[in-house]
Design a protein around this motif. Structure first.
Motif, mmCIF file in Angstrom:
data_model
loop_
_atom_site.group_PDB
_atom_site.id
_atom_site.type_symbol
_atom_site.label_atom_id
_atom_site.label_comp_id
_atom_site.label_asym_id
_atom_site.label_seq_id
_atom_site.Cartn_x
_atom_site.Cartn_y
_atom_site.Cartn_z
ATOM 1 N N PHE A 125 8.422 -10.348 -0.896
ATOM 2 C CA PHE A 125 8.994 -10.939 -2.108
ATOM 3 C C PHE A 125 8.013 -11.968 -2.671
ATOM 4 N N SER A 126 8.298 -12.442 -3.879
ATOM 5 C CA SER A 126 7.436 -13.418 -4.572
ATOM 6 C C SER A 126 5.986 -12.940 -4.550
ATOM 7 N N ASP A 127 5.789 -11.659 -4.804
ATOM 8 C CA ASP A 127 4.468 -11.040 -4.708
ATOM 9 C C ASP A 127 4.250 -10.122 -5.921
ATOM 10 N N PRO A 128 4.114 -10.708 -7.114
ATOM 11 C CA PRO A 128 3.939 -9.873 -8.316
ATOM 12 C C PRO A 128 2.634 -9.095 -8.246
ATOM 13 N N VAL A 129 2.709 -7.827 -8.567
ATOM 14 C CA VAL A 129 1.513 -6.991 -8.532
ATOM 15 C C VAL A 129 0.908 -6.989 -9.931
ATOM 16 N N PRO A 130 -0.368 -7.411 -10.049
ATOM 17 C CA PRO A 130 -0.961 -7.436 -11.397
ATOM 18 C C PRO A 130 -1.246 -6.027 -11.910
ATOM 19 N N GLU A 131 -1.339 -5.888 -13.230
ATOM 20 C CA GLU A 131 -1.728 -4.604 -13.832
ATOM 21 C C GLU A 131 -3.211 -4.353 -13.523
ATOM 22 N N PRO A 132 -3.646 -3.134 -13.373
ATOM 23 C CA PRO A 132 -2.807 -1.953 -13.221
ATOM 24 C C PRO A 132 -2.278 -1.857 -11.791
ATOM 25 N N VAL A 133 -0.984 -1.583 -11.666
ATOM 26 C CA VAL A 133 -0.347 -1.702 -10.351
ATOM 27 C C VAL A 133 -0.871 -0.685 -9.346
ATOM 28 N N TRP A 134 -1.463 0.423 -9.796
ATOM 29 C CA TRP A 134 -1.929 1.413 -8.816
ATOM 30 C C TRP A 134 -3.147 0.924 -8.035
ATOM 31 N N GLN A 135 -3.697 -0.246 -8.441
ATOM 32 C CA GLN A 135 -4.761 -0.810 -7.623
ATOM 33 C C GLN A 135 -4.180 -1.583 -6.435
ATOM 34 N N ALA A 136 -2.850 -1.555 -6.311
ATOM 35 C CA ALA A 136 -2.187 -2.313 -5.238
ATOM 36 C C ALA A 136 -2.443 -1.708 -3.865
ATOM 37 N N ALA A 137 -2.938 -0.486 -3.809
ATOM 38 C CA ALA A 137 -3.152 0.160 -2.507
ATOM 39 C C ALA A 137 -4.595 0.619 -2.400
ATOM 40 N N ALA A 138 -4.984 0.948 -1.154
ATOM 41 C CA ALA A 138 -6.338 1.469 -0.944
ATOM 42 C C ALA A 138 -6.465 2.816 -1.665
ATOM 43 N N ALA A 139 -7.692 3.158 -2.040
ATOM 44 C CA ALA A 139 -7.929 4.407 -2.776
ATOM 45 C C ALA A 139 -7.323 5.581 -2.017
ATOM 46 N N GLY A 140 -6.629 6.425 -2.750
ATOM 47 C CA GLY A 140 -6.065 7.626 -2.123
ATOM 48 C C GLY A 140 -4.647 7.454 -1.609
ATOM 49 N N GLU A 141 -4.214 6.206 -1.440
ATOM 50 C CA GLU A 141 -2.837 6.001 -0.958
ATOM 51 C C GLU A 141 -1.867 6.007 -2.146
ATOM 52 N N PRO A 142 -0.703 6.607 -1.989
ATOM 53 C CA PRO A 142 0.240 6.645 -3.113
ATOM 54 C C PRO A 142 0.808 5.263 -3.453
ATOM 55 N N VAL A 143 0.951 5.023 -4.745
ATOM 56 C CA VAL A 143 1.643 3.825 -5.237
ATOM 57 C C VAL A 143 2.788 4.309 -6.118
ATOM 58 N N ILE A 144 3.986 3.818 -5.838
ATOM 59 C CA ILE A 144 5.150 4.235 -6.627
ATOM 60 C C ILE A 144 5.602 3.039 -7.455
ATOM 61 N N ASP A 145 5.515 3.195 -8.748
ATOM 62 C CA ASP A 145 5.797 2.109 -9.688
ATOM 63 C C ASP A 145 7.274 2.173 -10.091
ATOM 64 N N CYS A 146 8.048 1.217 -9.573
ATOM 65 C CA CYS A 146 9.501 1.170 -9.865
ATOM 66 C C CYS A 146 9.823 -0.165 -10.516
ATOM 67 N N ARG A 147 9.089 -0.519 -11.556
ATOM 68 C CA ARG A 147 9.211 -1.861 -12.124
ATOM 69 C C ARG A 147 10.277 -1.970 -13.202
ATOM 70 N N GLY A 148 11.070 -0.919 -13.414
ATOM 71 C CA GLY A 148 12.093 -1.005 -14.452
ATOM 72 C C GLY A 148 11.450 -1.338 -15.788
ATOM 73 N N TYR A 149 12.136 -2.165 -16.574
ATOM 74 C CA TYR A 149 11.597 -2.458 -17.901
ATOM 75 C C TYR A 149 10.277 -3.242 -17.811
ATOM 76 N N GLY A 150 10.047 -3.895 -16.675
ATOM 77 C CA GLY A 150 8.774 -4.597 -16.459
ATOM 78 C C GLY A 150 7.590 -3.643 -16.428
ATOM 79 N N GLY A 151 7.847 -2.356 -16.265
ATOM 80 C CA GLY A 151 6.763 -1.373 -16.197
ATOM 81 C C GLY A 151 6.545 -0.639 -17.507
ATOM 82 N N ARG A 152 7.063 -1.195 -18.601
ATOM 83 C CA ARG A 152 6.988 -0.453 -19.878
ATOM 84 C C ARG A 152 5.551 -0.220 -20.328
ATOM 85 N N GLY A 153 4.617 -1.093 -19.891
ATOM 86 C CA GLY A 153 3.226 -0.933 -20.298
ATOM 87 C C GLY A 153 2.625 0.395 -19.847
#
Ligand SMILES: Cc1cc2nc3c(=O)[nH]c(=O)nc-3n(C[C@H](O)[C@H](O)[C@H](O)COP(=O)(O)OP(=O)(O)OC[C@H]3O[C@@H](n4cnc5c(N)ncnc54)[C@H](O)[C@@H]3O)c2cc1C
Length: 341
Positions: free
Chosen positions: A162-190
């Motif tokens: 928690f209290s860990d906002p992921v900066p854009e672009p969120v798919w950089q949140a994981a190591a290359a090749g690992e899946p990232v699932i973006d469930c940011r609701g309206y926060g993910g409109r970008g």
């Protein structure tokens, strides 16, 4: 099948169910949420949270009912807190035509009259003489359900941050090749060109003297509202549907509509304590059906609109199946051309 390492972004109902489904299949899951543990789920905190596939069909495409029935089954199998008492739709004698219209547009109900009204909800008897009863619908108390999923995730060994906002672009949140699932609701409109926000305002009342054991929808041509018992004397009264993404405080006009109609359902709400006035923004696509959009190992799950609780388990299972098999044949997958930005 090998264990996957997966990052899920957003701990609303969509992200929590997603992380839970993957963790219970044995995958290594990290869930990252911008807010503190006491208030995750921008829209999810304010939901009813009715599991009402039949009633929702009044204003949703048939796919929502079909998947919603599956969602309801998955909730029941996973969460002991599902309240299985059905739901009730009522109208005043003046608005009887609304009841006829609602019955025509929905399935899974039976008409009830005074005697059964008295048996189901004694405190409504003498006020409403006709209604529709949907015996197979259910509801949960949303904040308890969110907390349950968090505790299950921890028990299953997932990393929950928690209290860990992921900066854009969120798919950089994981190591290359690992899946990232973006469930940011309206926060993910970008990430999604055609996502819109639909504001929903609600009130939480403490009314220990009101006894209602299932969600009650009051049909009204201008102010259709529902009352959902959250347990321990709390009732959620909702919800406005405003085509705006404003997350500001509840307006006087909306508060008057919600409280006035709650009073019309049950005059006992006059003595209730107002515990909370809140507003959430429902993320919605133009067809009001959620969507799973793929771009390599980036997966966006969004657009749950009015059905986030109902459909979260189905979305989660569909994405997990895709990650394990590579097969993306399901109506929830975005059509080609709906690219992620
Ligand atoms: C008043 C109201 C009543 C409703 N009633 C019902 C109902 O009865 N039944 C039903 O099925 N549905 C209902 N809904 C709809 C349901 O609440 C939504 O469809 C659902 O909450 C959407 O969930 P979500 O997880 O996609 O988005 P959200 O709940 O908005 O969660 C998104 C999460 O992502 C986090 N986030 C955003 N950006 C970042 C970032 N950069 N890094 C990390 N985290 C981030 C946010 O903080 C938030 O916690 C209702 C909605 C409202 C507003």
């Amino acid at each position: 099948m090998s264990t996957l390492t997966i990052t899920v972004v957003g701990a609303g109902i969509t992200g929590l169910w997603q992380a839970y489904e993957l963790a219970r299949r044995g995958h290594a899951v990290t869930l990252r949420e911008a807010t503190s543990e006491s208030a995750p789920g921008a829209a999810s905190r304010f939901a009813g949270a009715m599991l009402a596939p039949y009633c929702e069909a009044e204003a949703a495409p048939p796919l929502v009912q079909q998947l919603g029935l599956e969602g309801l089954r998955l909730w029941r199998a996973a969460y002991p807190g599902v309240v299985q008492k059905g739901s009730l739709v009522v109208a005043t004698s003046r608005d009887r035509a609304e009841l006829v219209r609602f019955a025509r547009m929905t399935e899974g109900h039976r008409p009830i009259e005074s005697a059964e009204m008295e048996a189901l909800e004694p405190e409504l008897a003498g006020r409403f003489f006709r209604g529709l009863y949907f015996p197979d619908e259910a509801h949960v108390s949303p904040r308890a359900a969110l907390a349950f999923l968090v505790s299950e995730l921890k028990r299953l060994g997932a990393e929950v941050r928690f209290s860990d906002p992921v900066p854009e672009p969120v798919w950089q949140a994981a190591a290359a090749g690992e899946p990232v699932i973006d469930c940011r609701g309206y926060g993910g409109r970008g990430a999604l060109g055609d996502l819109r926000g639909v504001r929903g305002e609600m009130v939480v009342l403490r009314a220990p003297d009101v006894q209602l054991s299932r969600p009650v929808r009051l049909l009204h041509p201008r102010f259709p509202i529902y009352v959902v018992p959250w347990g321990e004397g709390l009732f959620m009264v909702g919800a406005t549907m405003i085509e705006r993404d404003d997350m500001g405080a509840v307006t006087v006009r909306s508060a008057l509509e919600l409280l006035g109609t709650a009073f019309a359902v049950h005059p006992g709400f006059a003595e209730a304590e107002i515990v909370e006035l809140g507003a959430g923004v429902r993320p919605a696509f133009p067809d009001n059906v959620p969507r799973i959009a793929l771009s390599g190992r980036r997966i966006v799950v969004n657009g749950a609109y009015r059905h986030g609780y109902l459909l979260a388990p189905v979305l989660a299972r569909t994405v997990a199946d895709y990650l394990e098999t590579g097969i993306a044949h399901h109506p929830l997958f975005a059509p080609a051309g709906k690219e992620i930005r």
